[in-house]
Design a protein around this motif. Structure first.
Motif, PDB file in Angstrom:
ATOM      1  N   VAL A 114      -4.625  -0.980   4.696  1.00 40.15           N
ATOM      2  CA  VAL A 114      -4.264   0.188   3.894  1.00 40.15           C
ATOM      3  C   VAL A 114      -4.293  -0.162   2.406  1.00 40.15           C
ATOM      4  CG1 VAL A 114      -2.353   1.713   3.286  1.00 40.15           C
ATOM      5  CG2 VAL A 114      -2.944   1.352   5.686  1.00 40.15           C
ATOM      6  N   ILE A 115      -3.720  -1.305   2.048  1.00 39.49           N
ATOM      7  CA  ILE A 115      -3.704  -1.702   0.642  1.00 39.49           C
ATOM      8  C   ILE A 115      -5.126  -1.926   0.138  1.00 39.49           C
ATOM      9  CG2 ILE A 115      -2.993  -3.522  -0.952  1.00 39.49           C
ATOM     10  CD1 ILE A 115      -0.468  -3.853   0.742  1.00 39.49           C
ATOM     11  N   LEU A 116      -5.937  -2.655   0.912  1.00 35.93           N
ATOM     12  CA  LEU A 116      -7.329  -2.870   0.523  1.00 35.93           C
ATOM     13  C   LEU A 116      -8.075  -1.551   0.383  1.00 35.93           C
ATOM     14  CD1 LEU A 116      -8.177  -5.921   2.814  1.00 35.93           C
ATOM     15  CD2 LEU A 116      -8.056  -5.943   0.331  1.00 35.93           C
TER      16      LEU A 116
ATOM     17  N   ILE B  16      -0.417   0.275  -7.071  1.00 31.70           N
ATOM     18  CA  ILE B  16      -1.846   0.261  -7.401  1.00 31.70           C
ATOM     19  C   ILE B  16      -2.095   1.063  -8.671  1.00 31.70           C
ATOM     20  CG2 ILE B  16      -4.135   1.045  -6.671  1.00 31.70           C
ATOM     21  CD1 ILE B  16      -3.304   0.447  -3.780  1.00 31.70           C
ATOM     22  N   ILE B  17      -1.502   2.263  -8.742  1.00 30.51           N
ATOM     23  CA  ILE B  17      -1.700   3.121  -9.916  1.00 30.51           C
ATOM     24  C   ILE B  17      -1.139   2.449 -11.171  1.00 30.51           C
ATOM     25  CG2 ILE B  17      -1.097   5.342 -10.950  1.00 30.51           C
ATOM     26  CD1 ILE B  17      -3.093   5.629  -8.714  1.00 30.51           C
TER      27      ILE B  17
ATOM     28  N   ILE C  42      -5.790  -6.222  -9.600  1.00 33.75           N
ATOM     29  CA  ILE C  42      -5.075  -5.041  -9.089  1.00 33.75           C
ATOM     30  C   ILE C  42      -4.532  -5.326  -7.694  1.00 33.75           C
ATOM     31  CG2 ILE C  42      -5.374  -2.675  -8.277  1.00 33.75           C
ATOM     32  CD1 ILE C  42      -7.327  -2.256 -10.618  1.00 33.75           C
ATOM     33  N   LEU C  43      -5.356  -5.939  -6.848  1.00 37.81           N
ATOM     34  CA  LEU C  43      -4.907  -6.277  -5.492  1.00 37.81           C
ATOM     35  C   LEU C  43      -3.768  -7.290  -5.543  1.00 37.81           C
ATOM     36  CD1 LEU C  43      -5.310  -6.041  -2.431  1.00 37.81           C
ATOM     37  CD2 LEU C  43      -7.025  -7.865  -2.606  1.00 37.81           C
ATOM     38  N   ALA C  44      -3.916  -8.315  -6.379  1.00 42.05           N
ATOM     39  CA  ALA C  44      -2.867  -9.332  -6.487  1.00 42.05           C
ATOM     40  C   ALA C  44      -1.572  -8.733  -7.019  1.00 42.05           C
ATOM     41  CB  ALA C  44      -3.341 -10.471  -7.389  1.00 42.05           C
TER      42      ALA C  44
ATOM     43  N   GLY D 131       3.764  -7.192  -6.218  1.00 45.72           N
ATOM     44  CA  GLY D 131       4.809  -6.209  -6.481  1.00 45.72           C
ATOM     45  C   GLY D 131       5.507  -5.771  -5.212  1.00 45.72           C
ATOM     46  N   CYS D 132       4.731  -5.538  -4.150  1.00 48.62           N
ATOM     47  CA  CYS D 132       5.335  -5.161  -2.861  1.00 48.62           C
ATOM     48  C   CYS D 132       6.264  -6.259  -2.362  1.00 48.62           C
ATOM     49  CB  CYS D 132       4.241  -4.896  -1.827  1.00 48.62           C
ATOM     50  SG  CYS D 132       3.341  -3.344  -2.042  1.00 48.62           S
TER      51      CYS D 132
END
Length: 413
Positions: free
Chosen positions: A27-29, A334-335, A355-357, A362-363
């Motif tokens: 989902v994140i990807l 992400i935003i 952004i992915l990192a 953050g999560c």
């Protein structure tokens, strides 16, 4: 087709837990990629948008949310052994609707704000935006952000009300499903073997797509989303029926290689017809191939998961309690990362990697450092209070989302 005799599995289905957690990594990807895929609408779009991403995203999109709803149905099958109608409604209602309301009021607003500013229809200044958003007193400009016509939005949290509605439908009709007729249907489905297991579950999905898809395009607004409801609720029922039955899981495990090969063949034929036939391929054939691929891909994932993931992995306990908060948080993070990093013009490789990192970091930081530690925050993110969590002895995966049941955002492109 011989009816299966339900045999209860061991108390914990580690493969379902693991698949739920892995689904949320996808989902994140997927949502990071949505910022970069060309011609697909999303809240923000990158100047580095690429057309080549469309087909990999389609290949994933054709089964990712369906799998989430199926896993959620499996979890309900376990829970329904120990809870009646009102117990299910009470427990699922609290764990689904409370995070939905909290998310819409606290987590999601920044997504709407960033989209509105990017569209030039919302003035900069998040504080002023939030006051107006929460008051819902003034209408927003048309298309300021997704859901602006309602004054408030749930964006990626749409999975939660959908799952609650499906859970409520099963819970309110529980006497039907536990009746002789309901058990007969369950036994017939769980008794599918061989080619019947790989092909017959596709037929209702094809019928829904042929009958409903042309008239009810996906909206994710819950009301009137009849095509997606028909697909999602059908696979949710499949999961509910499969639940604690041993035979069908063993059959999926035996067929895992066959289902994977057939899934590859189905999506290969689908892509070849879409690209090569240039719009001349019969619609019914494309629909059949697309839905066959969706079911076969899920069957392959479930079969391989049952074979290789059904063990107490050291990371599973942490993942089980982290996946729901990660689901609630990830898209806003992400935003935020996009808004911070896009002005730096880092390019189409370094920027998405950062952004992915930033999203994953953050999560992890917010979940482990805050959500899991603050008692009143836990139920806002779908977690049980610490005392209840310590005392519980689950007889099954307790999923919600992933979407497990946790899940995730947008469907077929």
């Amino acid at each position: 087709m011989t009816p299966a005799t339900p045999i209860h599995q061991p108390n914990r289905r580690h493969d379902i837990d693991a698949l739920r957690a892995l689904a949320f990594l996808f989902v994140i990807l997927y949502h990071v990629a949505m910022y970069y895929v060309a011609d697909w609408p999303w809240h923000l779009k990158s100047p580095h948008a690429a057309e080549w991403l469309q087909w990999p995203m389609r290949v994933l999109n054709l089964w990712r949310m369906d799998l989430v709803f199926l896993i959620s149905g499996v979890s309900l099958g376990f829970l329904a052994r120990h809870q009646g109608t009102w117990g299910l409604l009470r427990s699922r209602g609290a764990r689904l609707m409370l995070p939905l309301v909290f998310g819409m009021l606290v987590i999601v607003p920044y997504q709407a704000y960033a989209q509105g500013v990017a569209n030039g229809l919302v003035a900069p200044g998040f504080g002023a935006f939030l006051l107006r958003y929460l008051s819902m007193a003034q209408p927003w400009p048309a298309r300021a952000f997704d859901g602006a016509e309602f004054g408030i939005t749930w964006n990626h949290l749409w999975y939660l009300p959908y799952l609650f509605v499906y859970t409520a439908l099963v819970a309110l009709t529980l006497p039907l499903w536990t009746s002789g007729a309901g058990q007969w249907v369950r036994r017939r489905f769980n008794g599918l073997r061989g080619w019947a297991l790989l092909l017959l579950p596709v037929l209702p999905l094809v019928a829904w797509a042929l009958l409903l898809a042309p008239h009810f395009p996906p909206t994710h607004n819950l009301v009137g989303d009849f095509y997606l409801h028909s697909i999602y609720f059908t696979v949710f029922l499949y999961g509910y029926w499969m639940g604690v039955d041993t035979g069908i899981w063993q059959a999926l495990e035996r067929l895992r290689r066959v289902s994977l090969m057939l899934a590859v063949a189905a999506i290969g034929a689908f892509i070849a017809l879409r690209i090569g036939a240039e719009g001349s391929a019969p619609r019914w054939l494309l629909v059949a191939l697309r839905n066959a691929y969706m079911w076969l891909a899920m069957a392959a994932i479930l079969g391989h998961g049952h074979r290789y993931l059904n063990r107490p992995w050291p990371w599973l306990r942490w993942a089980n309690e982290s996946v729901y908060p990660w689901y609630v948080l990830h898209q806003t993070l992400i935003i935020v990362a996009v808004v911070w990093l896009a002005p730096l013009s880092l390019g189409p490789v370094l920027e998405p990697a950062l952004i992915l990192a930033a999203t994953i970091g953050g999560c992890w930081l917010l979940t482990d450092g805050l959500v899991r530690r603050v008692r009143w925050l836990r139920p806002m993110f779908g977690l049980k209070l610490r005392r209840a969590a310590a005392q519980r002895q689950l007889a099954s995966p307790d999923s919600l989302p992933p979407e497990p049941g946790w899940r995730s955002p947008s469907r077929r492109a």
